[in-house]
Every structure is written in C-alpha cells, then in structure tokens.
Design a protein around this motif. Structure first.
Motif, short mmCIF file in Angstrom:
data_model
loop_
_atom_site.label_atom_id
_atom_site.label_comp_id
_atom_site.label_asym_id
_atom_site.label_seq_id
_atom_site.Cartn_x
_atom_site.Cartn_y
_atom_site.Cartn_z
N SER A 228 39.78 -54.63 25.85
CA SER A 228 39.11 -53.45 25.32
C SER A 228 39.94 -52.20 25.61
CB SER A 228 37.72 -53.30 25.95
OG SER A 228 37.12 -52.08 25.53
N LEU A 229 39.97 -51.28 24.65
CA LEU A 229 40.76 -50.07 24.81
C LEU A 229 39.90 -48.82 25.02
CD1 LEU A 229 43.64 -50.60 22.24
CD2 LEU A 229 43.63 -50.97 24.70
N GLY A 230 38.72 -48.98 25.55
CA GLY A 230 37.94 -47.80 25.86
C GLY A 230 36.52 -47.85 25.35
N ARG A 231 35.94 -46.67 25.25
CA ARG A 231 34.52 -46.59 24.93
C ARG A 231 34.23 -46.98 23.49
NH1 ARG A 231 33.00 -40.15 24.22
NH2 ARG A 231 34.16 -39.82 22.31
N PRO A 232 32.98 -47.26 23.15
CA PRO A 232 32.61 -47.59 21.77
C PRO A 232 32.93 -46.44 20.81
CG PRO A 232 30.87 -48.22 23.28
CD PRO A 232 31.85 -47.41 24.09
N GLN A 233 32.95 -46.75 19.53
CA GLN A 233 33.26 -45.77 18.50
C GLN A 233 32.09 -45.63 17.54
OE1 GLN A 233 37.14 -46.14 16.83
NE2 GLN A 233 38.06 -46.78 18.75
N ARG A 234 32.24 -44.69 16.60
CA ARG A 234 31.16 -44.42 15.65
C ARG A 234 31.73 -44.17 14.27
NH1 ARG A 234 27.70 -39.45 17.28
NH2 ARG A 234 26.28 -40.36 15.74
N TYR A 235 30.87 -44.31 13.28
CA TYR A 235 31.19 -43.86 11.93
C TYR A 235 30.64 -42.45 11.75
CZ TYR A 235 32.75 -48.45 10.36
OH TYR A 235 33.44 -49.62 10.20
N ALA A 236 31.10 -41.78 10.71
CA ALA A 236 30.61 -40.44 10.38
C ALA A 236 30.46 -40.34 8.87
CB ALA A 236 31.56 -39.37 10.89
N VAL A 237 29.33 -39.78 8.42
CA VAL A 237 29.08 -39.51 7.00
C VAL A 237 29.29 -38.03 6.78
CG1 VAL A 237 27.46 -39.75 5.09
CG2 VAL A 237 27.36 -41.36 7.00
N VAL A 238 30.19 -37.67 5.88
CA VAL A 238 30.57 -36.25 5.73
C VAL A 238 30.69 -35.88 4.26
CG1 VAL A 238 31.80 -36.20 7.94
CG2 VAL A 238 33.03 -36.80 5.86
N GLY A 239 30.56 -34.58 4.03
CA GLY A 239 30.79 -34.00 2.71
C GLY A 239 31.37 -32.62 2.87
N SER A 240 31.87 -32.06 1.80
CA SER A 240 32.47 -30.72 1.87
C SER A 240 31.38 -29.65 1.82
CB SER A 240 33.43 -30.52 0.70
OG SER A 240 32.70 -30.45 -0.53
N PRO A 241 31.65 -28.45 2.35
CA PRO A 241 30.68 -27.35 2.24
C PRO A 241 30.31 -27.05 0.79
CG PRO A 241 32.34 -26.83 3.89
CD PRO A 241 32.81 -28.09 3.20
N ASP A 242 31.30 -27.12 -0.12
CA ASP A 242 31.01 -26.83 -1.52
C ASP A 242 30.06 -27.87 -2.11
OD1 ASP A 242 32.58 -24.61 -1.50
OD2 ASP A 242 34.30 -25.54 -2.51
#
Length: 313
Positions: free
Chosen positions: A159-173
């Motif tokens: 293992s190379l460290g702590r768990p990870q996460r996904y992210a849902v993103v969009g632009s300000p526009d």
C-alpha cells in the motif's frame, strides 16, 4: 538450428508489448531494419511465423501467442536471476521496469522514483503508463502500480498510503447556466463527459452515501478515453466530469472548477505497488520497496498522500 539469444527472445516480447516494430526498435535502441532481420532470422530458425505483418498492421500468430505466454514469464525469471547475481555488488544497479496507470505514475514520480534514483545513481527506472491493466510478468515488468482493487490476487502488494476519492466537478460557467445537482439522479439532467474504458465499455459513475450506492450511465456530447482530455473538456464548459480527486483538486481550490456531490464520493482503498512472488529479489528491487514502505508509513502518520506537490492534472 541456431540457438536463439536472450536479445532475440526479448525482441519478440518487446514487439508484442509495443505493437509496432518501430516502437520496439526505439525501446531496444536498435534500427527497425536490424530488428526486422533479427525476427526473420528467429522465425526461420523456429520454422514458424511469430507475427502477421502487413504495411498497416501487426499481430501475433497462434505460435506467437504461445511464445509470448510461455517465454515471457521464463525470460523474466532469467532476467531476475541475472540481476540477482549482478546485485551482489555493494551498490544497487540495473533497471526497474514499472507499469502504472497515468494518475498513479504521477503520484509515485517525485516521492519514490526520483528519490530512488538520487539515492542509487547506478540504477535506472523505465516507467510505462497505460490505462489498460496488463500482465506485468508476461510483459516484462518488475512492478505494477494500480488502485488496490485492481491488483491481481496472485501478486504481493504494498500500500502506498491513505485511501483516495473521486470528485464530481463542473466549471463555474456551467453552473451559472444550470442548477447544481443535489443528488446523483440530477446528473442525468446535465451534459456529462463520458469516458471509455480500455476494454471499450463506457465508464459508469459510482456514487455512494450512507450505504446507498448509485451507478449512473451519464449522457453527454463527447466521449474521451484520457483523464487530461476529460478535464480540459470540463474546463471548456462541455459538461460535468468525474475524476480521481488529485487530478482536479488544485482547480477546485483555485476556483477554476466547482465540486458537487462531495458527500456522495467516499474514500476507497488507495494505490498499491505490486509484484510477483519471487524468491530472489534484486537489491535494487528490495531498496525500492523499502523506500515505498517508508513513504507509505510517513503518509499514514501525517494523513497525506505520497503524491508530489505541484500540478497533478
């Protein structure tokens, strides 16, 4: 029949892995003509063709597939034995070949690969990034780097460290023109950036909260197969994207992207190094694994990932 040299055997495996004589010749540091002659000589000695070759395509024959499947792992063992003998020197030397997902390669580059090479200047690292999951033994790699859930069960993982996460993103526009999704089904009302997996299937977005899991086949105007392209499409207001958190976290912090559904993207097991169970690891391999374990332990203590500071896209 003349005996095949290790170089000839390596050439076949490299061509099969790279997909073209030209790419294989570059990796092997020889001319395409010399490589073609070497393969033709080997095929003549074996009495079978290993590759179907046309001006536009290259593929393994049935005999070629048997060759790669059986000779590849054996050749890796021979290389390991030779490296083990060489590693009796006081200073680690030789080459480590690592296959990694692109985002995983970015995470290990500075804290592991660069640090390792600074400590052991007689070592070299061949880091190959691929979206598809490969057989590291058959393809001649010493190590793989993938999300924990993708590590084959017959491999040893670190293992190379702590768990990870996904992210849902969009632009300000985008969100200036459309309301922000509050629950996963709201995403179906938006254009989204669709991603094609290495096997050809379209990636389904997975969201989870309080034990409830939702998987969505989102819709959108564009289908891509690479994270940086998908990120660029989101920045160009083409729609909402779904990424590994570290790929877009700096854009979110700088306000270039807006994160949504944060409570629907829980942590999952992080990336791992993995390697086949061999009795004799080279000194260089042992030192690289020891360095990886030290960085992972430090990351666990500080609550940070091992990724380098700076742009991660």
């Amino acid at each position: 029949m003349e005996r095949a040299s290790l170089d000839d055997l390596t050439a076949v495996i490299t061509i099969a892995r790279k997909g073209t004589f030209r790419a294989a010749a570059v990796e092997l540091d020889m001319s395409t003509t010399a490589l073609s002659h070497a393969i033709a000589r080997l095929e003549a000695n074996l009495g079978v063709r290993l590759f179907n070759r046309t001006t536009r395509s290259l593929s393994l024959t049935g005999a070629g597939r048997i060759f790669v499947e059986q000779v590849g792992p054996a050749l890796q063992d021979v290389r390991g034995a030779l490296d083990a003998v060489r590693s009796e020197r006081d200073t680690p030397s030789g080459t480590l070949r690592i296959n990694a997902a692109p985002f995983a390669a970015r995470e290990i580059l500075s804290p592991l690969v660069v640090e390792f090479l600074r400590r052991y200047p007689d070592m070299s690292v061949d880091l190959v990034t691929e979206g598809r999951l490969v057989d590291i033994v058959a393809d001649g790699f010493d190590l793989g780097v993938r999300v924990a859930g993708l590590v084959p069960s017959d491999m040893i993982s670190v293992s190379l460290g702590r768990p990870q996460r996904y992210a849902v993103v969009g632009s300000p526009d985008h969100f200036a023109r459309h309301p922000k999704p509050l629950v996963p089904p709201d995403l179906l009302k938006h254009d989204c950036i669709r991603v094609r997996l290495p096997g050809g299937a379209l990636f389904r977005w997975r969201l989870e909260k309080d034990g409830e899991t939702v998987q969505l086949d989102v819709e959108g105007p564009i289908i891509l197969d690479e994270a940086n392209l998908a990120r660029a499409a989101v920045m160009e207001n083409m729609g909402i994207g779904y990424f590994m958190e570290q790929t877009v976290i700096e854009d979110v912090q700088a306000g270039r992207l807006i994160r949504i559904l944060d409570d629907w993207t829980p942590a999952f097991p992080g990336i791992c190094l993995y390697y086949p169970n061999r009795r004799n690891l080279t000194v260089g391999m042992k030192e690289f694994l020891a360095l990886a374990r030290r960085h992972a332990a430090e990351a666990s203590r500080t609550g940070s990932t091992i990724e380098a500071k700076g742009p991660s896209a």
